[in-house]
Write a protein that holds these residues in place. Structure first.
Motif, PDB file in Angstrom:
ATOM      1  N   CYS A  96      74.803  73.146  52.214  1.00 44.04           N
ATOM      2  CA  CYS A  96      73.443  73.661  51.975  1.00 44.04           C
ATOM      3  C   CYS A  96      72.399  72.701  52.535  1.00 44.04           C
ATOM      4  O   CYS A  96      71.383  73.123  53.107  1.00 44.04           O
ATOM      5  CB  CYS A  96      73.218  73.866  50.477  1.00 44.04           C
ATOM      6  SG  CYS A  96      74.149  75.238  49.773  1.00 44.04           S
ATOM      7  N   SER A  97      72.636  71.404  52.373  1.00 40.74           N
ATOM      8  CA  SER A  97      71.681  70.413  52.890  1.00 40.74           C
ATOM      9  C   SER A  97      71.624  70.430  54.408  1.00 40.74           C
ATOM     10  O   SER A  97      70.541  70.284  54.996  1.00 40.74           O
ATOM     11  CB  SER A  97      72.069  69.006  52.398  1.00 40.74           C
ATOM     12  OG  SER A  97      71.853  68.896  51.026  1.00 40.74           O
ATOM     13  N   VAL A  98      72.781  70.603  55.034  1.00 43.43           N
ATOM     14  CA  VAL A  98      72.795  70.666  56.504  1.00 43.43           C
ATOM     15  C   VAL A  98      71.994  71.870  56.988  1.00 43.43           C
ATOM     16  O   VAL A  98      71.157  71.763  57.902  1.00 43.43           O
ATOM     17  CB  VAL A  98      74.255  70.732  57.018  1.00 43.43           C
ATOM     18  CG1 VAL A  98      74.277  71.088  58.502  1.00 43.43           C
ATOM     19  CG2 VAL A  98      74.966  69.407  56.784  1.00 43.43           C
ATOM     20  N   VAL A  99      72.231  73.030  56.356  1.00 45.51           N
ATOM     21  CA  VAL A  99      71.510  74.249  56.767  1.00 45.51           C
ATOM     22  C   VAL A  99      70.009  74.093  56.533  1.00 45.51           C
ATOM     23  O   VAL A  99      69.189  74.387  57.418  1.00 45.51           O
ATOM     24  CB  VAL A  99      72.048  75.470  55.981  1.00 45.51           C
ATOM     25  CG1 VAL A  99      71.199  76.710  56.264  1.00 45.51           C
ATOM     26  CG2 VAL A  99      73.508  75.732  56.340  1.00 45.51           C
ATOM     27  N   LEU A 100      69.644  73.596  55.342  1.00 45.29           N
ATOM     28  CA  LEU A 100      68.222  73.436  55.017  1.00 45.29           C
ATOM     29  C   LEU A 100      67.553  72.397  55.915  1.00 45.29           C
ATOM     30  O   LEU A 100      66.403  72.577  56.340  1.00 45.29           O
ATOM     31  CB  LEU A 100      68.071  73.032  53.542  1.00 45.29           C
ATOM     32  CG  LEU A 100      66.640  72.958  53.007  1.00 45.29           C
ATOM     33  CD1 LEU A 100      65.966  74.327  53.088  1.00 45.29           C
ATOM     34  CD2 LEU A 100      66.629  72.466  51.555  1.00 45.29           C
ATOM     35  N   SER A 101      68.280  71.315  56.208  1.00 42.23           N
ATOM     36  CA  SER A 101      67.687  70.274  57.061  1.00 42.23           C
ATOM     37  C   SER A 101      67.452  70.779  58.479  1.00 42.23           C
ATOM     38  O   SER A 101      66.488  70.357  59.136  1.00 42.23           O
ATOM     39  CB  SER A 101      68.578  69.023  57.079  1.00 42.23           C
ATOM     40  OG  SER A 101      69.823  69.304  57.683  1.00 42.23           O
ATOM     41  N   LEU A 103      66.707  73.981  59.213  1.00 42.93           N
ATOM     42  CA  LEU A 103      65.543  74.880  59.123  1.00 42.93           C
ATOM     43  C   LEU A 103      64.244  74.088  58.993  1.00 42.93           C
ATOM     44  O   LEU A 103      63.264  74.364  59.707  1.00 42.93           O
ATOM     45  CB  LEU A 103      65.711  75.820  57.923  1.00 42.93           C
ATOM     46  CG  LEU A 103      66.887  76.799  58.000  1.00 42.93           C
ATOM     47  CD1 LEU A 103      67.024  77.599  56.709  1.00 42.93           C
ATOM     48  CD2 LEU A 103      66.720  77.734  59.189  1.00 42.93           C
ATOM     49  N   ILE A 104      64.237  73.102  58.093  1.00 49.62           N
ATOM     50  CA  ILE A 104      63.026  72.284  57.912  1.00 49.62           C
ATOM     51  C   ILE A 104      62.807  71.375  59.115  1.00 49.62           C
ATOM     52  O   ILE A 104      61.675  71.203  59.586  1.00 49.62           O
ATOM     53  CB  ILE A 104      63.134  71.455  56.616  1.00 49.62           C
ATOM     54  CG1 ILE A 104      63.134  72.374  55.391  1.00 49.62           C
ATOM     55  CG2 ILE A 104      61.986  70.453  56.520  1.00 49.62           C
ATOM     56  CD1 ILE A 104      63.292  71.629  54.061  1.00 49.62           C
ATOM     57  N   GLY A 105      63.912  70.816  59.627  1.00 50.16           N
ATOM     58  CA  GLY A 105      63.803  69.883  60.745  1.00 50.16           C
ATOM     59  C   GLY A 105      63.180  70.523  61.980  1.00 50.16           C
ATOM     60  O   GLY A 105      62.400  69.888  62.708  1.00 50.16           O
ATOM     61  N   LEU A 106      63.515  71.821  62.229  1.00 49.74           N
ATOM     62  CA  LEU A 106      62.946  72.502  63.395  1.00 49.74           C
ATOM     63  C   LEU A 106      61.423  72.607  63.305  1.00 49.74           C
ATOM     64  O   LEU A 106      60.740  72.707  64.328  1.00 49.74           O
ATOM     65  CB  LEU A 106      63.561  73.907  63.522  1.00 49.74           C
ATOM     66  CG  LEU A 106      65.029  73.939  63.982  1.00 49.74           C
ATOM     67  CD1 LEU A 106      65.593  75.352  63.866  1.00 49.74           C
ATOM     68  CD2 LEU A 106      65.164  73.422  65.413  1.00 49.74           C
ATOM     69  N   LEU A 107      60.910  72.556  62.072  1.00 52.13           N
ATOM     70  CA  LEU A 107      59.451  72.610  61.886  1.00 52.13           C
ATOM     71  C   LEU A 107      58.813  71.229  61.947  1.00 52.13           C
ATOM     72  O   LEU A 107      57.799  71.032  62.622  1.00 52.13           O
ATOM     73  CB  LEU A 107      59.134  73.252  60.524  1.00 52.13           C
ATOM     74  CG  LEU A 107      59.507  74.727  60.351  1.00 52.13           C
ATOM     75  CD1 LEU A 107      59.272  75.155  58.909  1.00 52.13           C
ATOM     76  CD2 LEU A 107      58.693  75.598  61.294  1.00 52.13           C
ATOM     77  N   LEU A 208      66.552  65.752  65.421  1.00 52.26           N
ATOM     78  CA  LEU A 208      67.063  66.783  64.511  1.00 52.26           C
ATOM     79  C   LEU A 208      68.489  66.452  64.056  1.00 52.26           C
ATOM     80  O   LEU A 208      68.843  66.638  62.878  1.00 52.26           O
ATOM     81  CB  LEU A 208      67.040  68.149  65.202  1.00 52.26           C
ATOM     82  CG  LEU A 208      67.537  69.331  64.368  1.00 52.26           C
ATOM     83  CD1 LEU A 208      66.659  69.515  63.137  1.00 52.26           C
ATOM     84  CD2 LEU A 208      67.558  70.615  65.211  1.00 52.26           C
ATOM     85  N   THR A 209      69.289  65.922  64.972  1.00 50.65           N
ATOM     86  CA  THR A 209      70.679  65.589  64.639  1.00 50.65           C
ATOM     87  C   THR A 209      70.746  64.496  63.575  1.00 50.65           C
ATOM     88  O   THR A 209      71.484  64.617  62.593  1.00 50.65           O
ATOM     89  CB  THR A 209      71.428  65.123  65.900  1.00 50.65           C
ATOM     90  OG1 THR A 209      71.385  66.162  66.872  1.00 50.65           O
ATOM     91  CG2 THR A 209      72.877  64.802  65.574  1.00 50.65           C
ATOM     92  N   ILE A 210      69.954  63.427  63.736  1.00 48.56           N
ATOM     93  CA  ILE A 210      70.022  62.335  62.763  1.00 48.56           C
ATOM     94  C   ILE A 210      69.375  62.754  61.443  1.00 48.56           C
ATOM     95  O   ILE A 210      69.799  62.306  60.369  1.00 48.56           O
ATOM     96  CB  ILE A 210      69.367  61.046  63.320  1.00 48.56           C
ATOM     97  CG1 ILE A 210      69.763  59.856  62.449  1.00 48.56           C
ATOM     98  CG2 ILE A 210      67.870  61.173  63.425  1.00 48.56           C
ATOM     99  CD1 ILE A 210      71.242  59.591  62.370  1.00 48.56           C
ATOM    100  N   TYR A 211      68.376  63.625  61.493  1.00 49.55           N
ATOM    101  CA  TYR A 211      67.784  64.153  60.251  1.00 49.55           C
ATOM    102  C   TYR A 211      68.840  64.949  59.473  1.00 49.55           C
ATOM    103  O   TYR A 211      68.945  64.838  58.253  1.00 49.55           O
ATOM    104  CB  TYR A 211      66.588  65.033  60.597  1.00 49.55           C
ATOM    105  CG  TYR A 211      65.837  65.576  59.394  1.00 49.55           C
ATOM    106  CD1 TYR A 211      65.103  64.734  58.556  1.00 49.55           C
ATOM    107  CD2 TYR A 211      65.861  66.936  59.092  1.00 49.55           C
ATOM    108  CE1 TYR A 211      64.418  65.229  57.457  1.00 49.55           C
ATOM    109  CE2 TYR A 211      65.180  67.434  57.991  1.00 49.55           C
ATOM    110  CZ  TYR A 211      64.461  66.586  57.185  1.00 49.55           C
ATOM    111  OH  TYR A 211      63.798  67.080  56.085  1.00 49.55           O
TER     112      TYR A 211
END
Length: 319
Positions: A96-101, A103-107, A208-211
């Motif tokens: 869930c954290s990977v998916v959410l990160s 989505l948020i990271g792209l913003l 984005l990858t490291i986030y």
């Protein structure tokens, strides 16, 4: 010379691992084992956070979001689906954290500097508000109590060793990432993003990858903490949790891979010692932290390494 340095570093951390492994064998009380568990889990949180800040210069004030998400994934599946879901829910929290990160990271990677920090804080506080207000599902400010791992994991000493092994393996993986070509690229992103672009590398993709990686290991720390404390609460997503891990990184040294782990240990032990003696412990601990940060601008690990390097440079002259 470099291989000798690596061997010495590996030997030091092997000794530290053995020291943690010896804690239950030294007839430590349940409280002391819990304190050691806190150091391990917060140490993993701090090291994974510093992969983002120390590695790329991206200061996130909202990493508590993923810490809390990992914890609530464990707590809520435990509450609604039963204790058999304890271990799968740790993995669920990471996914869930990977998916959410992503989505948020792209913003948020579209901005940088203070704007990035504010955006992460805003998302973190939004998640905290939802958790705090959604009483019927999350338990509101009461959180969820009685999150006891099933089977042999319910034994506090066995769970301590389980946490120790998971944290050690996680930090080893993060260390390998830090020392890989990807880690080198991330440090270049922090120092000179234009040069990275000139070399044909995507700055945004690396950020984005490291986030995403940092968020995944942060969620793992949150999931482990649910089993250590046998409870979860909304403050795990609050901004002060993010602030505390930032302080641990500064104290240990953001330029050092293992610095935040040492910073976590020092801060937790200091809070425990001072907190047991006075109700004004936040004031005293805050003052001590301020003095230590001013005296050791490179962090504890950074200053120790600076002293060692200075001693080595003078040794041949004396000879």
């Amino acid at each position: 010379m470099e291989s000798i340095k690596r061997y010495k570093e590996a030997a030091f951390w092997a000794v530290l691992f053995m020291a943690f492994a010896m804690v239950p064998l030294l007839r430590a009380s349940s409280y002391e084992i819990m304190l050691a568990s806190h150091i391990l889990v917060w140490g993993l949180f701090a090291v994974s956070f510093n992969m983002l800040w120390g590695g790329t210069g991206m200061l996130s004030f909202g990493q508590a979001l993923y810490y809390g998400l990992g914890a609530y994934a464990v707590g809520m599946t435990f509450k609604y689906w039963g204790d058999a879901w304890f271990l799968p829910s740790i993995v669920l929290g990471i996914v869930c954290s990977v998916v959410l990160s992503i989505l948020i990271g792209l913003l948020i990677i579209r901005v940088s500097g203070v704007f990035f920090t504010v955006m992460t804080l805003a998302f973190g506080q939004l998640a905290w508000q939802i958790t705090f207000r959604w009483y019927g599902v999350t338990g509101g400010d009461d959180g969820i109590q009685g999150v006891i791992p099933p089977g042999i994991l319910g034994d506090r000493i066995f769970y301590y060793y389980f946490t120790l092994v998971v944290v050690a393996l996680s930090i080893l993986v993060l260390k390998r990432i830090s020392g890989s070509p990807m880690g080198l690229t991330l440090r270049c992103v922090r120092q000179n993003p234009d040069r990275v672009r000139f070399l044909g590398q995507s700055v945004k993709r690396n950020q984005l990858t490291i986030y995403m990686i940092s968020s995944a290991f942060t969620a793992l720390a949150g999931g482990l903490m649910a089993g250590v404390d046998n409870s979860i609460h909304p403050n795990m997503l609050y901004w002060t949790t993010s602030g505390e891990v930032i302080l641990m990184s500064v104290l240990g040294g953001i330029g050092q891979f293992f610095g935040p782990f040492i910073g976590a240990g020092v801060l937790i032990v200091l809070e425990d010692m001072v907190g047991a003696r006075t109700e004004y412990w936040p004031l005293i601990v805050g003052t001590i932290m301020m003095v230590m940060v001013l005296l050791f601008p490179k962090g504890l690990v950074g200053e120790v390494r600076k002293l060692v390097d200075r001693f080595r440079s003078r040794a041949p002259a004396r000879g």
